[in-house]
Structure formats: structure tokens, C-alpha cells
Design an enzyme around this catalytic site. Structure first.
Site, mmCIF file in Angstrom:
data_model
loop_
_atom_site.group_PDB
_atom_site.id
_atom_site.type_symbol
_atom_site.label_atom_id
_atom_site.label_comp_id
_atom_site.label_asym_id
_atom_site.label_seq_id
_atom_site.Cartn_x
_atom_site.Cartn_y
_atom_site.Cartn_z
ATOM 1 N N LYS A 156 19.781 16.823 -1.410
ATOM 2 C CA LYS A 156 20.934 15.919 -1.559
ATOM 3 C C LYS A 156 21.953 16.500 -2.540
ATOM 4 O O LYS A 156 23.157 16.493 -2.260
ATOM 5 C CB LYS A 156 20.422 14.556 -2.048
ATOM 6 N N SER A 157 21.482 17.003 -3.671
ATOM 7 C CA SER A 157 22.409 17.553 -4.675
ATOM 8 C C SER A 157 23.235 18.689 -4.081
ATOM 9 O O SER A 157 24.450 18.769 -4.282
ATOM 10 C CB SER A 157 21.626 18.091 -5.876
ATOM 11 N N ARG A 171 27.451 19.065 -3.026
ATOM 12 C CA ARG A 171 28.248 20.173 -3.561
ATOM 13 C C ARG A 171 28.802 21.052 -2.442
ATOM 14 O O ARG A 171 29.903 21.585 -2.546
ATOM 15 C CB ARG A 171 27.391 20.987 -4.547
ATOM 16 N N ASP A 216 14.065 12.859 -11.139
ATOM 17 C CA ASP A 216 14.081 11.970 -9.968
ATOM 18 C C ASP A 216 12.684 11.711 -9.406
ATOM 19 O O ASP A 216 12.520 10.914 -8.488
ATOM 20 C CB ASP A 216 14.951 12.578 -8.862
ATOM 21 N N ARG A 268 14.577 2.432 -13.247
ATOM 22 C CA ARG A 268 13.350 2.860 -12.555
ATOM 23 C C ARG A 268 12.085 2.626 -13.373
ATOM 24 O O ARG A 268 10.987 2.575 -12.799
ATOM 25 C CB ARG A 268 13.464 4.327 -12.133
HETATM 26 C C1 S3P Z 1 21.949 14.944 -9.761
HETATM 27 C C2 S3P Z 1 21.622 14.878 -11.080
HETATM 28 C C3 S3P Z 1 20.668 13.916 -11.644
HETATM 29 C C4 S3P Z 1 19.810 13.268 -10.577
HETATM 30 C C5 S3P Z 1 20.612 12.858 -9.381
HETATM 31 C C6 S3P Z 1 21.322 14.046 -8.767
HETATM 32 C C7 S3P Z 1 22.941 15.941 -9.303
HETATM 33 O O1 S3P Z 1 21.375 12.914 -12.334
HETATM 34 O O2 S3P Z 1 19.143 12.151 -11.112
HETATM 35 O O3 S3P Z 1 19.762 12.278 -8.412
HETATM 36 O O4 S3P Z 1 23.043 16.173 -8.085
HETATM 37 O O5 S3P Z 1 23.609 16.523 -10.161
HETATM 38 P P1 S3P Z 1 21.788 13.127 -13.886
HETATM 39 O O6 S3P Z 1 22.447 14.414 -13.932
HETATM 40 O O7 S3P Z 1 22.689 12.001 -14.254
HETATM 41 O O8 S3P Z 1 20.489 13.079 -14.621
#
Ligand code: S3P
Length: 447
Positions: A32-33, A37, A326, A357
Site C-alpha cells: 500500500k505504501s 507513492r 502496522d 489500535r
Molecule cells: C505509512 C507510514 C506509517 C504506517 C502507514 C503507512 C506510509 O504511518 O502506519 O500505514 O506509507 O508512509 P506513520 O508514518 O504515521 O507511522
């Protein structure tokens, strides 16, 4: 924010009969991240970017729609294939309406950083969970750079970004371990004069830095410090998004904690800033073998072979928390299965995710018969078996999938409420989990 007590019984419900173990081969959907991007960077690059393995989940699709609304031509091909006709930095057009980002903190925080110095106005909104999440953490540093961003009361969305093309670089000491904050500042730094520097308190995921390099941008990283020079141009590229280790985590936990399990997870992203879940499970006694290591688009990838056993409770080392942030909902389930006590500390960031959570997992696992005490920054869990019952995910995708895995250590059936948002990160979860060995049925809630 949705709280543990406010969830209403709407949307999909998971109904689970007890199951014994997980077997076979699982390929989880794209990360997902990285999917977010890939859209953001492809949209502002010069030329045509081809993405494969893109996560067709609601969160990343909202990001894709946002850039379409800002004038970027984006074509979707077969499953996970996206072609972006990049407009180049500074060539986006203002969206006609406010931009809706659904449940996605990543979408909102990174987009705000990216748009802050692009000289177009934008209003960003989201669902009930997102509109309760803290945005001051990005608005503060972006304002120091010269951006003008309005928030709702208490620093929450909607965010209104005013036109500005005069950002200046800052050196920012980030008070919390957050890749989203780091990324928002670095992306704003692309449009600032000078070199923007971010210091982090702990390692967080570095997909922004790695992927920007793939687009030809010079980003330097030295320990916990990342820097970017303003005014750089992104050049279109071709990239493959690997499977999401955060989606794999449910299966890693499910298989690790059940004797008789033998599961192969293929094509999992193994970025070292994301692999804390493997380290923590191994400390609990799990058998996870990393096979077929390779690299895709600047990111390590591997297959993971998991064999089940009875896990043991541990004190989770705090230095692993940001590397598994996560994965704590599912790790709480692993702890509920383990022999002895597990103590989680230093994880207060869990309280500002899609839900709180810590609260949601403690309430839900308790309702299923677990011995769990929540603490301000974590939990103390005494493992054993669960009795079953009803757990409310409170609309959080990761708590919903974690409670589903709890059916592997439960003597009675489990019902998980409010599961619609599983589609934000893991469309097809119930079908894949069913094939691997869960007795899971997805049903509509009856009012
Ligand atoms: C993410 C960063 C994390 C993560 C989120 C996705 C990202 O959050 O919990 O699910 O894609 O950069 P934080 O950076 O706020 O911890």
C-alpha cells in the site's frame, strides 16, 4: 476518530468457525505504501511511468483518483497495471472539488506535503476515521517552510492548502517516528529553495527515499537523517510493487502460532524498515525461512516459508516497534496464543492509527476470552486459548483481519464486526484466507 465504543453494526461482518492451521501458498496484494507513492511520483514525473503490482485497494485508488482530478491522465490495464502520463513538477491543475482520500492517512499526509509548494489550492477530506486523525504533525513543519494550510478544529482534516510557490528548506527534528511526516516534509522540499533535512527519532519506512531515487532524484540518507535538494525534476520510470508485508503479517502470525501449519508467502516486500514483524515473531519462537531473495525496483523481495509451532511470550524490544508499527494488531493475536506473558511498550503511535489500535485490540481480544491489559503505550498479554465471541473491528482493516486470524486459536466461533474497510488494503482477504485454512464467511450485517 472511530473509537472502540462508537462502532455501529453496518457493512460486512466476518463469521468464523474455529480453524486449526494454515497451509498452501499465498500471494498477497501489492504494497500500500509503495502504491500510493508510485501514483504520486509518476504523476509529477516527466514522461510515461508504468506501474505493475499496484494495490487495487480503496486507499491507493483514492490517491489515483486525486491525481486524475488534478489533470493527470492515468490508464488502468490488467490487474495491478497502471500507466501514468506524468505532467512534470508544477504542472498539475487545481481539482474542481475537494479531494476525498477515504481512510488513508498516507494519502492525505503525503499529498499535503507534495502540493504545499506547487502553487495550486486544494482541499483534502476523508472518512470519519481520517477526519479525526492528527494533522498538526505535518502542518507545523510545512508552515515553517512557508506553506499556508488550514485545518479543522483541533488540527484535524479537512485540510485547505493555499497557493504557494515560495517554500524554503528547513532542517526538521521530527518529534515522532513517522514516515508520513518525514515524507510530507521531504516532498515539500522538492519545491523549496535550498536543501531540506529531516532527522527522525527512530527508523521508519524509507519507500519515499528509495522510490524518488528510482525517478532520478538525488536523496541522501545518513543514519536517521534524510535530505533532499529543492528544484529537482522526476523522470518517468517503470516499477513493480512487491506484495505488502503488512498484509502478509496476518498469515505470518496465523501460520506461526498454529502447530501443523506450513505456508509459503510469495513475492513479499522485505524492505528492512518493514521487517520488524518477522524479527518479533522469531523472538517468540516462530520458524520463518526467507527464500528466493531478489530485488525489484530498488526494494528487496523474497518468499517466506512459515512452519507453525506454539509461540512463547516475550518483552517486545522497543527498537523493533517502528519497524512493525502496522503489524501490532496481528502481533497482539500472536501474543494471545503464546505460552507466558508478552509485554509491548513504546507503541503509543498505535493510538493514532485508523483507530486507537491498542484500545480496539484490547477490547476485542478481551471479548474473545483473552487476558490482555492495555497500557498507555502498549499492552500486557497473557497467552492461552480463546473462547470465541464477538469482536468489533471499529472499521479498522488491520484489526478486522487480526480478529479473523484469532479463529485459529479459539474454541468457539468468532464474529468480527464492521469489516468493510478490509478493502482499503486487502481486497479478497476472506477468499485468500479461506483457501489457506480459515473457516471464514463474509456476510452483510443485519440491522
Ligand atoms: C505509512 C507510514 C506509517 C504506517 C502507514 C503507512 C506510509 O504511518 O502506519 O500505514 O506509507 O508512509 P506513520 O508514518 O504515521 O507511522
Amino acid at each position: 476518530m472511530t473509537t472502540a465504543t462508537s462502532s455501529d453494526v453496518t457493512g460486512k461482518i466476518f463469521k468464523l468457525a474455529p480453524a486449526t492451521n494454515l497451509n498452501g501458498t499465498v500471494q498477497v496484494p501489492g504494497d500500500k505504501s509503495m502504491s500510493h507513492r508510485s501514483i504520486m511520483f509518476g504523476a509529477i514525473a516527466e514522461g510515461v511511468t508504468e506501474v505493475s503490482g499496484f494495490l487495487e485497494g480503496e486507499d491507493s485508488l483514492h490517491t489515483l483518483d486525486a491525481f486524475r482530478a488534478m489533470g493527470v491522465k492515468i490508464e488502468r490495464g490488467g490487474e495491478g497495471e497502471v500507466t501514468l502520463h506524468g505532467r512534470g513538477v508544477g504542472a498539475l491543475v487545481p481539482a474542481a472539488e475537494s479531494i476525498y482520500l477515504g481512510n488513508s492517512g498516507t494519502g492525505m499526509r503525503l499529498l499535503t506535503g507534495l502540493l504545499a509548494g506547487m502553487n495550486i489550492p486544494a482541499t483534502l477530506t476523508g472518512d470519519a476515521s481520517l477526519t479525526g486523525r492528527p494533522m498538526k504533525r505535518i502542518v507545523d513543519p510545512l508552515s515553517q517552510m512557508g506553506a499556508t494550510i488550514g485545518t479543522g478544529e483541533g488540527g484535524t482534516p479537512p485540510l485547505t492548502i493555499e497557493k504557494s510557490d515560495t517554500l524554503k528548506a528547513i532542517e526538521y527534528v521530527c518529534p515522532m517516528a513517522s514516515a508520513q511526516v518525514k515524507s510530507a516534509v521531504l516532498l515539500a522540499g522538492l519545491h523549496a529553495t535550498g536543501t531540506t533535512v529531516v532527522h527522525e527519532p527512530a527508523i521508519t519506512r524509507d519507500h519515499t527515499e528509495r522510490m524518488l531515487r528510482g525517478f532520478g532524484v538525488d536523496v541522501s540518507v545518513d543514519g536517521l537523517t534524510s535530505s533532499i535538494r529543492g528544484g529537482q525534476v522526476l523522470k518517468a520510470t517503470t516499477l513493480t510493487v512487491p506484495g505488502d508485508i503488512s498484509s502478509s503479517a496476518f498469515f505470518l502470525v496465523g501460520a506461526s502460532m498454529t502447530p501443523g501449519s506450513s505456508l509459503l508467502l510469495t513475492g513479499v516486500g522485505m524492505n528492512p524498515s518493514r521487517t520488524g514483524v518477522i524479527d518479533i515473531l522469531r523472538l517468540m519462537g516462530a520458524s520463518i525461512v526467507v527464500e528466493n531473495e531478489r530485488e525489484t525496483g530498488g526494494e528487496p523481495v523474497a518468499d517466506l516459508r512459515v512452519s507453525g509451532s506454539r509461540l512463547k511470550g516475550i518483552e517486545v524490544p522497543e527498537e523493533l516497534v517502528s519497524l512493525a508499527i502496522d503489524e501490532f494488531p496481528s502481533l497482539f493475536v500472536a501474543a494471545a496464543s503464546a505460552e507466558g506473558q508478552t509485554v509491548v511498550t513504546g507503541a503509543e503511535e498505535l493510538r493514532v492509527k485508523e483507530t486507537d489500535r491498542i484500545q480496539v485490540m484490547a477490547d476485542g481480544l478481551r471479548a474473545l476470552g483473552a487476558d490482555i491489559t492495555d497500557t498507555p503505550d502498549g499492552a500486557v498479554i497473557n497467552g492461552g486459548r480463546l473462547t470465541g465471541g464477538t469482536a468489533d473491528s471499529c472499521g479498522d482493516h488491520r484489526t478486522a483481519m487480526s480478529f479473523a486470524m484469532a479463529s485459529l486459536i479459539s474454541d468457539g466461533p468468532i464474529t468480527v464486526l464492521d469489516c468493510d474497510n478490509v478493502n482499503t488494503s486487502f481486497p479478497g482477504f476472506a477468499q485468500i484466507a479461506q483457501r489457506a485454512g480459515l473457516n471464514i464467511e463474509e456476510v452483510a450485517a443485519t440491522p
